[in-house]
Design an enzyme around this catalytic site. Structure first.
Site, mmCIF file in Angstrom:
data_model
loop_
_atom_site.group_PDB
_atom_site.id
_atom_site.type_symbol
_atom_site.label_atom_id
_atom_site.label_comp_id
_atom_site.label_asym_id
_atom_site.label_seq_id
_atom_site.Cartn_x
_atom_site.Cartn_y
_atom_site.Cartn_z
ATOM 1 N N LYS A 110 0.842 -1.201 0.000
ATOM 2 C CA LYS A 110 0.000 0.000 0.000
ATOM 3 C C LYS A 110 0.879 1.254 0.000
ATOM 4 C CE LYS A 110 -4.290 1.793 1.767
ATOM 5 N NZ LYS A 110 -5.463 1.619 2.582
ATOM 6 N N LYS A 189 -5.061 -15.511 -11.848
ATOM 7 C CA LYS A 189 -5.532 -16.086 -10.587
ATOM 8 C C LYS A 189 -6.895 -15.492 -10.194
ATOM 9 C CE LYS A 189 -4.260 -15.950 -5.761
ATOM 10 N NZ LYS A 189 -3.227 -15.793 -4.764
ATOM 11 N N LYS A 192 -10.913 -11.368 -6.083
ATOM 12 C CA LYS A 192 -11.896 -10.280 -6.109
ATOM 13 C C LYS A 192 -11.277 -9.011 -6.691
ATOM 14 C CE LYS A 192 -13.217 -8.564 -2.423
ATOM 15 N NZ LYS A 192 -13.586 -7.652 -1.418
#
Ligand code: TYM
Length: 322
Positions: A110, A189, A192
């Site tokens: 992040k 892969k 979500k």
């Protein structure tokens, strides 16, 4: 041996979650004493809508039970129902080196993307360590992405034990075999975050549409194909038995068929595979009180264990008054 693992209720479960993790949790319940929990405190790092978090937490429990997690065999509970874990987290936090947490990938990724991270994300691995240590877990089945966190857990437990005596059991990770092998509708892969998932309990018509849109290459029908390198075949293999797999592989090698045929077979196989679970799910959705009872009983058992471990840790480091 005690097995423990957690899963975040950050969205409805998809094929990747099932074949990568849930199926294996369910298999382990027959072999070992197992504890599984829904990590809603971890999910709070990303879900900031209370109604959504509440709903996804209950849905996660419903799905796990529908898929075959058996409360007679495994202890299923919600992370936040065991407040002892948060207390234990603090004890571990006081000895957690900043540098160790700075190297953890969720925070690091992040930060590298230029985003500001919250303290919850930064300290996420410490809460995860508390989750594991609170139950004296020996084995933690996880996908590859979580292995680093188990190492952090071992480090934190090891240094606490070094300073205060043998308080914690050092856990080992058990890396789930299929964790990298479930491709999504685009061949990457299934995840979500790639928006390429097929939900376990999606409306069958919608699921079928997604399956029919799975990307394939443009080789002509007549051409023989290698099944092992084809993600559509890999998906079909998850649902088919050995004889069906071999029959499909033979078709690939012979050529002369269209991918549409494989997609239809995949849609039928997937529908049949989850049909019993879907029925169980319908029952549970209509009777959420049954699910809440399971979670309450699971939390009671989990709290008893976590309370013992917390007291052990508090006494060892001098914060318990007795
Ligand atoms: P989470 O919720 O991201 O994922 C749950 C488990 O599923 C594995 N996994 C996958 N496996 C295969 N294919 C995929 N595409 C895939 N995506 C995820 C993950 O490796 C994980 O094992 N921090 C944890 C939850 C947690 C936890 C714990 C786990 C909190 N406390 C204590 C173990 C012990 C997480 O975010 O998992």
């Amino acid at each position: 041996m005690r097995v423990l693992s957690g899963i975040q209720p950050t969205g409805r479960f998809h094929w990747g979650n099932y074949f990568g993790a849930i199926r294996q949790y369910i298999a382990l319940q027959n072999e070992e004493e197992s504890y599984y929990f829904i990590a809603n405190l971890h999910a709070l790092n990303t879900i900031r809508d209370p109604a959504v978090l509440r709903e996804l937490t209950l849905e996660a429990a419903i799905d796990l039970l529908a898929l075959g997690l058996d409360p007679e065999k495994a202890t299923l509970f919600v992370q936040s129902d065991v407040p002892e874990v948060s207390e234990l987290c603090w004890l571990l936090m006081t000895g957690a080196p900043m540098g160790l947490l700075e190297r953890c990938h969720a925070y690091k990724d992040k930060k590298e993307r230029g985003l500001t991270a919250e303290a919850g994300l930064f300290t996420y691995p410490v809460l995860m360590a508390a989750d594991i240590l609170a139950y004296d877990a020996n084995i933690v089945p996880v996908g590859h992405d979580q292995v680093q966190h188990i190492e952090v857990c071992r480090d934190l437990a090891g240094s606490f034990n070094h300073q205060f005596g043998e308080v914690f059991v050092l856990p080992k990770s058990k890396v789930l075999d299929d964790s990298a092998k479930v491709p999504g509708t685009d061949g990457e892969k299934m995840s979500k975050s790639y928006d390429n998932t097929i939900g376990l309990f999606e409306d069958p018509k919608k699921a079928r549409k997604k399956i029919m849109r799975i990307t394939t290459d443009s080789r002509p029908m007549a051409e023989p194909k290698d099944p092992q390198t084809d993600h559509l075949y890999q998906l079909y293999s998850l649902f088919a038995d050995a004889a069906q797999r071999e029959a499909m592989a033979e078709k690939y090698r012979a050529g002369g068929f269209g991918y549409g045929e494989v997609k239809k077979a995949l849609a039928n196989a997937a529908e049949a595979y989850f049909s019993e679970a879907r029925q169980r799910r319908e029952h549970l959705v209509a009777h959420p009180e049954e699910v809440r009872q399971v979670l309450a009983a699971g939390a009671k058992k989990a709290r008893k264990k976590a309370g013992e471990v917390l007291l052990r840790a508090q006494r060892a480091c001098g914060v318990a008054t007795e």
